[in-house]
Design a protein around this motif. Structure first.
Motif, mmCIF file in Angstrom:
data_model
loop_
_atom_site.group_PDB
_atom_site.id
_atom_site.type_symbol
_atom_site.label_atom_id
_atom_site.label_comp_id
_atom_site.label_asym_id
_atom_site.label_seq_id
_atom_site.Cartn_x
_atom_site.Cartn_y
_atom_site.Cartn_z
ATOM 1 N N ALA A 1 0.834 -1.208 0.000
ATOM 2 C CA ALA A 1 0.000 0.000 0.000
ATOM 3 C C ALA A 1 0.866 1.255 0.000
ATOM 4 C CB ALA A 1 -0.933 -0.003 1.209
ATOM 5 N N LEU A 2 1.956 1.239 0.764
ATOM 6 C CA LEU A 2 2.855 2.391 0.795
ATOM 7 C C LEU A 2 3.541 2.600 -0.546
ATOM 8 C CD1 LEU A 2 4.513 1.944 4.322
ATOM 9 C CD2 LEU A 2 2.708 3.549 3.675
ATOM 10 N N MET A 3 3.760 1.484 -1.269
ATOM 11 C CA MET A 3 4.427 1.566 -2.572
ATOM 12 C C MET A 3 3.437 1.904 -3.687
ATOM 13 S SD MET A 3 7.601 1.276 -3.535
ATOM 14 C CE MET A 3 7.702 2.377 -4.951
ATOM 15 N N GLY A 4 2.133 1.799 -3.394
ATOM 16 C CA GLY A 4 1.127 2.183 -4.381
ATOM 17 C C GLY A 4 0.704 1.086 -5.330
ATOM 18 N N SER A 5 0.834 -0.175 -4.937
ATOM 19 C CA SER A 5 0.424 -1.270 -5.806
ATOM 20 C C SER A 5 -1.061 -1.155 -6.150
ATOM 21 C CB SER A 5 0.678 -2.612 -5.119
ATOM 22 O OG SER A 5 0.098 -3.673 -5.853
ATOM 23 N N PRO A 6 -1.411 -1.250 -7.447
ATOM 24 C CA PRO A 6 -2.810 -1.083 -7.853
ATOM 25 C C PRO A 6 -3.745 -2.170 -7.338
ATOM 26 C CG PRO A 6 -1.462 -1.827 -9.699
ATOM 27 C CD PRO A 6 -0.509 -1.474 -8.603
ATOM 28 N N LYS A 7 -3.191 -3.269 -6.841
ATOM 29 C CA LYS A 7 -4.025 -4.351 -6.309
ATOM 30 C C LYS A 7 -4.695 -3.946 -4.997
ATOM 31 C CE LYS A 7 -3.650 -9.127 -4.593
ATOM 32 N NZ LYS A 7 -2.736 -10.268 -4.357
ATOM 33 N N PHE B 1 4.370 11.746 2.348
ATOM 34 C CA PHE B 1 5.794 11.460 2.203
ATOM 35 C C PHE B 1 6.514 12.770 1.938
ATOM 36 C CE2 PHE B 1 9.593 9.861 -0.093
ATOM 37 C CZ PHE B 1 10.070 9.014 0.897
ATOM 38 N N ASN B 2 7.435 13.111 2.836
ATOM 39 C CA ASN B 2 8.094 14.423 2.774
ATOM 40 C C ASN B 2 7.070 15.548 2.779
ATOM 41 O OD1 ASN B 2 10.869 14.158 2.986
ATOM 42 N ND2 ASN B 2 11.155 13.746 0.816
ATOM 43 N N GLY B 3 5.983 15.337 3.524
ATOM 44 C CA GLY B 3 4.968 16.370 3.671
ATOM 45 C C GLY B 3 3.949 16.446 2.557
ATOM 46 N N LYS B 4 4.068 15.555 1.543
ATOM 47 C CA LYS B 4 3.165 15.593 0.390
ATOM 48 C C LYS B 4 2.262 14.366 0.388
ATOM 49 C CE LYS B 4 4.839 14.421 -3.622
ATOM 50 N NZ LYS B 4 5.565 14.392 -4.912
ATOM 51 N N ASN B 5 0.982 14.576 0.125
ATOM 52 C CA ASN B 5 0.043 13.466 0.033
ATOM 53 C C ASN B 5 0.322 12.671 -1.248
ATOM 54 O OD1 ASN B 5 -2.419 11.961 -0.719
ATOM 55 N ND2 ASN B 5 -3.340 12.978 1.048
ATOM 56 N N ILE B 6 0.592 11.368 -1.087
ATOM 57 C CA ILE B 6 0.923 10.544 -2.257
ATOM 58 C C ILE B 6 -0.133 9.462 -2.496
ATOM 59 C CG2 ILE B 6 3.409 10.952 -2.031
ATOM 60 C CD1 ILE B 6 3.616 8.097 -0.817
ATOM 61 N N ASN B 7 -1.314 9.622 -1.913
ATOM 62 C CA ASN B 7 -2.373 8.614 -2.054
ATOM 63 C C ASN B 7 -2.623 8.200 -3.501
ATOM 64 O OD1 ASN B 7 -2.705 9.043 0.697
ATOM 65 N ND2 ASN B 7 -4.932 8.921 0.596
ATOM 66 N N ASP B 8 -2.583 9.169 -4.409
ATOM 67 C CA ASP B 8 -2.948 8.892 -5.799
ATOM 68 C C ASP B 8 -1.745 8.698 -6.716
ATOM 69 O OD1 ASP B 8 -5.693 9.120 -5.185
ATOM 70 O OD2 ASP B 8 -5.590 11.308 -5.368
ATOM 71 N N GLU B 9 -0.544 8.674 -6.147
ATOM 72 C CA GLU B 9 0.646 8.522 -6.985
ATOM 73 C C GLU B 9 0.855 7.064 -7.388
ATOM 74 O OE1 GLU B 9 4.171 10.212 -5.367
ATOM 75 O OE2 GLU B 9 3.563 12.267 -5.816
ATOM 76 N N THR B 10 1.363 6.851 -8.594
ATOM 77 C CA THR B 10 1.667 5.512 -9.098
ATOM 78 C C THR B 10 2.965 5.005 -8.466
ATOM 79 O OG1 THR B 10 2.859 6.486 -10.958
ATOM 80 C CG2 THR B 10 0.527 5.952 -11.286
ATOM 81 N N PRO B 11 3.211 3.683 -8.506
ATOM 82 C CA PRO B 11 4.445 3.143 -7.926
ATOM 83 C C PRO B 11 5.718 3.765 -8.499
ATOM 84 C CG PRO B 11 2.890 1.373 -8.338
ATOM 85 C CD PRO B 11 2.298 2.609 -8.928
ATOM 86 N N ASP B 12 5.751 4.022 -9.826
ATOM 87 C CA ASP B 12 6.967 4.589 -10.400
ATOM 88 C C ASP B 12 7.210 6.017 -9.925
ATOM 89 O OD1 ASP B 12 4.697 5.351 -11.933
ATOM 90 O OD2 ASP B 12 5.984 5.907 -13.609
ATOM 91 N N LYS B 13 6.131 6.774 -9.686
ATOM 92 C CA LYS B 13 6.291 8.126 -9.145
ATOM 93 C C LYS B 13 6.762 8.061 -7.701
ATOM 94 C CE LYS B 13 5.910 12.642 -9.268
ATOM 95 N NZ LYS B 13 6.456 12.935 -7.931
#
Length: 253
Positions: A50-56, A66-78
């Motif tokens: 989930a932290l890595m953003g796996s689409p499953k 992460f570093n103060g930025k919401n990354i909920n919608d970021e893809t794993p490569d980002k």
């Protein structure tokens, strides 16, 4: 004052509509080493994915900063480019792509520029020597025909070269013999002592932890973090296992 790197607030995660993680809260500062322990099926690996953003994995509620930025919608490569790394419990085999090409491509994407072949080969050679890896493995197809130990070494090799801000290691010592655990641990210890990143080590054993300085230990049961303490919690689990926590929280959850 410590610098906040990862801040997880009220995270609830589902897999195929089944809720696995419930209201997870976790904060990691730069330079810290955190250990997440729990029995099989507790949800430890789910948190890593989930932290890595796996689409499953579906985030139902909460936020990952992460570093103060919401990354909920970021893809794993980002997220990888942001500085998050996940070492898989069961690394994938990729025919037709050499280990060295895979790592070099990942490095160039993360750094946003081309890397001179000579410089890359020097970095690669030094890291492989640290992990006692046969140099010929760099030109073999990624993980194809690798032993379990060599696959885990290849994961740590990627971590050392990518030098992430947060390295999540999922059962890195699982299924390894004593010598392989010792070598992999040496690579993790090198990262801890010589890099400015943080570690989240997911495990239900303690072999890889013996040479590391652990700042916080978290116990997960049935998708909940039920206890947070210092390194002494590891000794408690070594001596008594997870039965106490399973009994305490069986009815509550």
């Amino acid at each position: 004052m410590a610098d906040k790197l990862l801040d997880v607030n009220g995270l609830t995660v589902s897999v195929e509509e089944k809720e696995i993680l419930h209201d997870i809260n976790l904060s990691i500062n730069k330079g810290e080493t955190h250990v997440l322990m729990g029995p099989n099926g507790a949800g430890k690996s789910t948190l890593g994915f989930a932290l890595m953003g796996s689409p499953k994995y579906t985030l139902n509620s909460g936020e990952i900063l992460f570093n103060g930025k919401n990354i909920n919608d970021e893809t794993p490569d980002k997220r990888s480019k942001d500085g998050i790394f996940l070492s898989f419990q069961s690394p994938l085999e990729v025919p037709g792509l050499s280990l060295s090409s895979f790592i070099r491509n990942a490095l160039e994407k993360n750094r946003g520029k081309r890397i001179r072949l000579w410089d890359f080969k020097k970095e690669l050679r030094e890291a492989m020597e640290l992990l006692q890896m046969d140099p010929s493995y760099s030109e073999r197809d990624l993980n194809v025909g690798f032993s379990g130990g060599e696959k885990k070494k290849a994961e740590i090799l990627q971590m050392l070269l990518l030098n992430p801000k947060l390295a999540i290691l999922d059962e890195t010592d699982s299924g390894l013999d004593v010598d392989a655990v010792r070598t992999v641990s040496k690579g993790v210890e090198h990262y801890q002592k010589n890099r400015d990143g943080a570690l989240l080590i997911i495990t239900h054993s303690t072999g890889i932890l013996e040479s590391l300085k652990v700042d916080y230990t978290h116990i997960m049961v049935n998708g909940h973090i039920v206890k947070t303490g210092d390194a002494s919690l590891i000794d408690e689990i070594n001596e008594h296992g997870f039965e106490k926590y399973l009994e305490l929280y069986a009815e509550k959850f």
